[in-house]
Design a protein around this motif. Structure first.
Motif, PDB file in Angstrom:
ATOM      1  N   ARG A   1       0.869  -1.131   0.089  1.00  0.00           N
ATOM      2  CA  ARG A   1      -0.144  -0.077   0.005  1.00  0.00           C
ATOM      3  C   ARG A   1       0.912   1.279  -0.110  1.00  0.00           C
ATOM      4  O   ARG A   1       1.938   1.352   0.554  1.00  0.00           O
ATOM      5  CB  ARG A   1      -0.790   0.235   1.285  1.00  0.00           C
ATOM      6  CG  ARG A   1      -2.098   0.995   1.163  1.00  0.00           C
ATOM      7  CD  ARG A   1      -2.969   1.126   2.416  1.00  0.00           C
ATOM      8  NE  ARG A   1      -3.662  -0.095   2.412  1.00  0.00           N
ATOM      9  CZ  ARG A   1      -4.687  -0.426   1.850  1.00  0.00           C
ATOM     10  NH1 ARG A   1      -5.125   0.450   1.040  1.00  0.00           N
ATOM     11  NH2 ARG A   1      -5.336  -1.590   2.073  1.00  0.00           N
TER      12      ARG A   1
ATOM     13  N   ALA B   1      -4.447   0.903  -9.984  1.00  0.00           N
ATOM     14  CA  ALA B   1      -4.219   1.226  -8.562  1.00  0.00           C
ATOM     15  C   ALA B   1      -2.697   1.135  -8.429  1.00  0.00           C
ATOM     16  O   ALA B   1      -2.286   0.143  -8.200  1.00  0.00           O
ATOM     17  CB  ALA B   1      -4.714   0.664  -7.396  1.00  0.00           C
TER      18      ALA B   1
ATOM     19  N   HIS C   1       0.826   0.562  -6.181  1.00  0.00           N
ATOM     20  CA  HIS C   1       1.098   0.325  -5.040  1.00  0.00           C
ATOM     21  C   HIS C   1       2.686   0.402  -5.157  1.00  0.00           C
ATOM     22  O   HIS C   1       3.173   0.663  -6.130  1.00  0.00           O
ATOM     23  CB  HIS C   1       0.624  -0.906  -4.759  1.00  0.00           C
ATOM     24  CG  HIS C   1       1.141  -2.256  -5.514  1.00  0.00           C
ATOM     25  ND1 HIS C   1       2.593  -2.617  -5.392  1.00  0.00           N
ATOM     26  CD2 HIS C   1       0.449  -3.144  -6.351  1.00  0.00           C
ATOM     27  CE1 HIS C   1       2.447  -3.697  -6.421  1.00  0.00           C
ATOM     28  NE2 HIS C   1       1.240  -3.949  -6.909  1.00  0.00           N
TER      29      HIS C   1
ATOM     30  N   HIS D   1      -4.592  -5.246  -3.848  1.00  0.00           N
ATOM     31  CA  HIS D   1      -4.791  -4.477  -5.099  1.00  0.00           C
ATOM     32  C   HIS D   1      -6.017  -4.569  -6.052  1.00  0.00           C
ATOM     33  O   HIS D   1      -6.248  -3.681  -6.802  1.00  0.00           O
ATOM     34  CB  HIS D   1      -3.432  -4.574  -5.958  1.00  0.00           C
ATOM     35  CG  HIS D   1      -3.439  -6.040  -6.686  1.00  0.00           C
ATOM     36  ND1 HIS D   1      -2.745  -7.228  -6.018  1.00  0.00           N
ATOM     37  CD2 HIS D   1      -3.758  -6.349  -7.926  1.00  0.00           C
ATOM     38  CE1 HIS D   1      -2.839  -8.111  -6.669  1.00  0.00           C
ATOM     39  NE2 HIS D   1      -3.361  -7.722  -7.836  1.00  0.00           N
TER      40      HIS D   1
ATOM     41  N   GLU E   1      -8.716  -2.198  -4.440  1.00  0.00           N
ATOM     42  CA  GLU E   1      -8.101  -0.738  -4.895  1.00  0.00           C
ATOM     43  C   GLU E   1      -8.380  -0.673  -6.260  1.00  0.00           C
ATOM     44  O   GLU E   1      -8.701   0.488  -6.755  1.00  0.00           O
ATOM     45  CB  GLU E   1      -6.641  -0.476  -4.651  1.00  0.00           C
ATOM     46  CG  GLU E   1      -6.622  -0.391  -2.826  1.00  0.00           C
ATOM     47  CD  GLU E   1      -5.332   0.405  -2.376  1.00  0.00           C
ATOM     48  OE1 GLU E   1      -4.996   1.116  -3.380  1.00  0.00           O
ATOM     49  OE2 GLU E   1      -4.818   0.352  -1.309  1.00  0.00           O
TER      50      GLU E   1
ATOM     51  N   ARG F   1     -10.703   2.130  -8.123  1.00  0.00           N
ATOM     52  CA  ARG F   1     -10.214   3.228  -8.951  1.00  0.00           C
ATOM     53  C   ARG F   1     -11.067   3.282 -10.182  1.00  0.00           C
ATOM     54  O   ARG F   1     -11.238   4.232 -10.861  1.00  0.00           O
ATOM     55  CB  ARG F   1      -8.556   2.968  -8.992  1.00  0.00           C
ATOM     56  CG  ARG F   1      -7.793   4.096  -9.770  1.00  0.00           C
ATOM     57  CD  ARG F   1      -8.045   5.462  -9.138  1.00  0.00           C
ATOM     58  NE  ARG F   1      -7.452   5.266  -7.935  1.00  0.00           N
ATOM     59  CZ  ARG F   1      -6.148   5.140  -7.665  1.00  0.00           C
ATOM     60  NH1 ARG F   1      -5.355   5.604  -8.525  1.00  0.00           N
ATOM     61  NH2 ARG F   1      -5.770   5.413  -6.237  1.00  0.00           N
TER      62      ARG F   1
END
Length: 377
Positions: A87, A151, A153, A312, A315, A319
Motif C-alpha cells: 500500500r 491502482a 502500489h 490491489h 483498490e 479506482r
C-alpha cells in the motif's frame, strides 16, 4: 477509441526488447505476449522472461504457490500482506528490493545474451529489480516500466527506473508524486481482436439461447486461478433475477465442478474465444480490475465491480469506478441495479461503453521505442 494496432513497415533499425513478466495468474503474461507480438510485427526483436524463473532456490515457485493459496483460501492473509508491503504511504516498511535483487545476476546475463536495448517490466517485482540494478549501475540499458494496474502500489515504484508508462493520468500523478520519476499515460494493452468483429459471437449466442432462452448472459470473472468471494451466492442471485450467470472459472476445475451443479448456472473453464463470448454478454461482474476487465472495456462490455479480491484487487476496482469506466456495487441491491441499467439497450449503456473506450488512448510500444531513441541519441 484508439485504433487496433495493425501491421507496420518493418524497421531498418530494429531494436531488441526484453519484457519482464510473471506467471501470477495470466494477466501479466497476456500483456507481455501482446507487446512481444507488436514488436516482432514491426521488425524488432522481443523476448519475454518470467521474473519468478530468474529467482534462485525455487523462490519464484514458492511465491506463486503462496499467493495463489492466499487469494483462493486465505484472502485475509493477502490483505495483511498488501497493507504491510504494497500500500502507498509514508513510513518505513519492508521493501521488495532484497528479494528482487536475488535475480540480478540472472537478469544481467539475460540482457547480455539477448542483446536487449531496453528492459520493459510489466510486473512489480520486475520493476523493483530493474530499478535496483539501474541505480547500482549494473544494468546498462534503460528500463521502461509498464504499470498495468489501475491502482499504483509501492512495489511498482523504484526511482532507479528510467521511465514509467501507466494506464491513466491518475496513476501518472502518483508515480511522479511518490518517486519523482518521468511518467506518462498510454492506456491499457489488449490484442487487436478485442476491437474487431468477433466471428465466434453467433455460436456463443446460439448456445446461450438454447440453454436459457430469454435470460441475458452475465459474465462472472474469477481470473485464471478461479478465485473469488461467494461466487455461488452471486450466481444464484443472478439466476433468481432472470439472468444467466456465466462463471469464468479459469483453470480451477474444482470450482467449475462445484458451480456446474447449481441450477441455472453455466460454469466455464479456460476460454480461448474471449472476444466472441464478451460480444454477446450483457455485462461483466469483475473482482480484480485486471486484464479481463480491460478486455471487456475494449470490446464494449459494461463492467460492474463486486466483492473484489483483497489488496490491489479491491483498490483497482474502486479506482476504475472512480474513473467512471465501471460501476462498483457494494451489496446485492446495488449489483442488480447496475446490471438492470447497464444490460438494457439505451443511453446509460452507450455512455458507459464510450467512456470505457477512452482509456485506449495510445500504443505503449510506440512510446517505449520513442523513449529509447531519445535515450540513446
Amino acid at each position: 477509441m484508439a485504433e487496433a494496432v495493425g501491421p507496420a513497415p518493418r524497421s531498418t533499425n530494429g531494436r531488441r526488447l526484453l519484457i519482464i513478466s510473471a506467471s501470477m495468474g495470466s494477466g501479466h503474461d497476456t500483456v507481455a505476449v501482446e507487446l512481444e507480438r507488436r514488436a516482432r510485427e514491426r521488425g524488432h526483436e522481443a523476448h519475454v522472461a518470467d521474473v519468478l524463473h530468474l529467482l534462485p532456490y525455487g523462490l519464484g515457485s514458492g511465491l506463486r504457490r503462496s499467493y495463489q493459496a492466499s487469494v483462493r483460501h486465505f484472502p485475509w492473509a493477502y490483505a495483511a500482506l498488501y497493507d504491510t508491503l504494497l500500500r502507498r504511504g509514508g513510513g518505513r516498511r519492508p521493501s521488495g528490493v532484497p528479494l528482487a535483487g536475488l535475480a540480478g545476476q540472472r537478469l544481467t546475463e539475460l540482457v547480455e545474451r539477448t542483446g536487449a536495448d531496453v528492459v520493459v517490466p510489466v510486473f512489480h517485482l520486475g520493476a523493483q529489480l530493474t530499478g535496483h540494478l539501474r541505480s547500482r549501475g549494473r544494468l546498462e540499458v534503460p528500463s521502461a516500466v509498464f504499470l498495468i494496474d489501475f491502482a499504483v502500489h509501492r512495489q511498482w515504484l523504484h526511482p532507479g527506473n528510467d521511465r514509467y508508462f501507466c494506464l491513466t493520468d491518475e496513476a501518472v500523478r502518483e508515480v511522479r508524486q511518490d518517486i519523482d520519476a518521468p511518467a506518462e499515460a498510454t492506456g491499457p494493452v489488449v490484442a487487436p481482436r478485442f476491437f474487431a468483429p468477433a466471428p465466434g459471437a453467433p455460436q456463443w449466442s446460439r448456445s446461450f439461447t438454447r440453454r436459457a432462452p430469454g435470460r441475458p448472459p452475465v459474465l462472472l470473472s474469477a481470473g485464471a486461478w478461479g478465485a473469488g468471494s461467494r461466487l455461488a451466492a452471486t450466481a444464484g442471485l443472478l439466476t433468481a433475477h432472470g439472468y444467466l450467470p456465466v462463471v469464468l472459472c479459469g483453470r480451477n476445475t474444482r470450482l467449475r465442478g462445484r458451480l456446474s451443479q447449481l441450477p441455472g448456472v453455466l460454469a466455464l473453464g479456460w476460454i480461448a474465444d474471449m472476444p466472441g463470448l464478451m460480444h454477446v454478454a450483457g455485462a461483466l461482474v469483475d473482482n480484480a480490475a485486471g486484464q479481463t476487465a480491460v478486455q471487456a472495456l475494449a470490446v464494449g462490455l459494461p463492467v460492474v465491480g463486486y466483492r473484489p479480491l483483497p489488496g490491489h484487487g479491491a483498490e483497482g476496482v474502486r479506482r476504475m469506478a472512480a474513473l467512471g469506466v465501471s460501476d462498483l456495487a457494494t451489496d446485492e441491491a446495488g449489483l442488480l441495479g447496475s446490471l438492470d441499467r447497464l444490460t438494457a439497450a439505451g443511453p446509460d449503456r452507450e455512455r458507459r461503453i464510450a467512456h470505457g473506450r477512452t482509456l485506449f488512448r495510445g500504443d505503449v510500444l510506440s512510446r517505449v521505442l520513442e523513449f529509447l531513441e531519445a535515450a540513446v541519441a
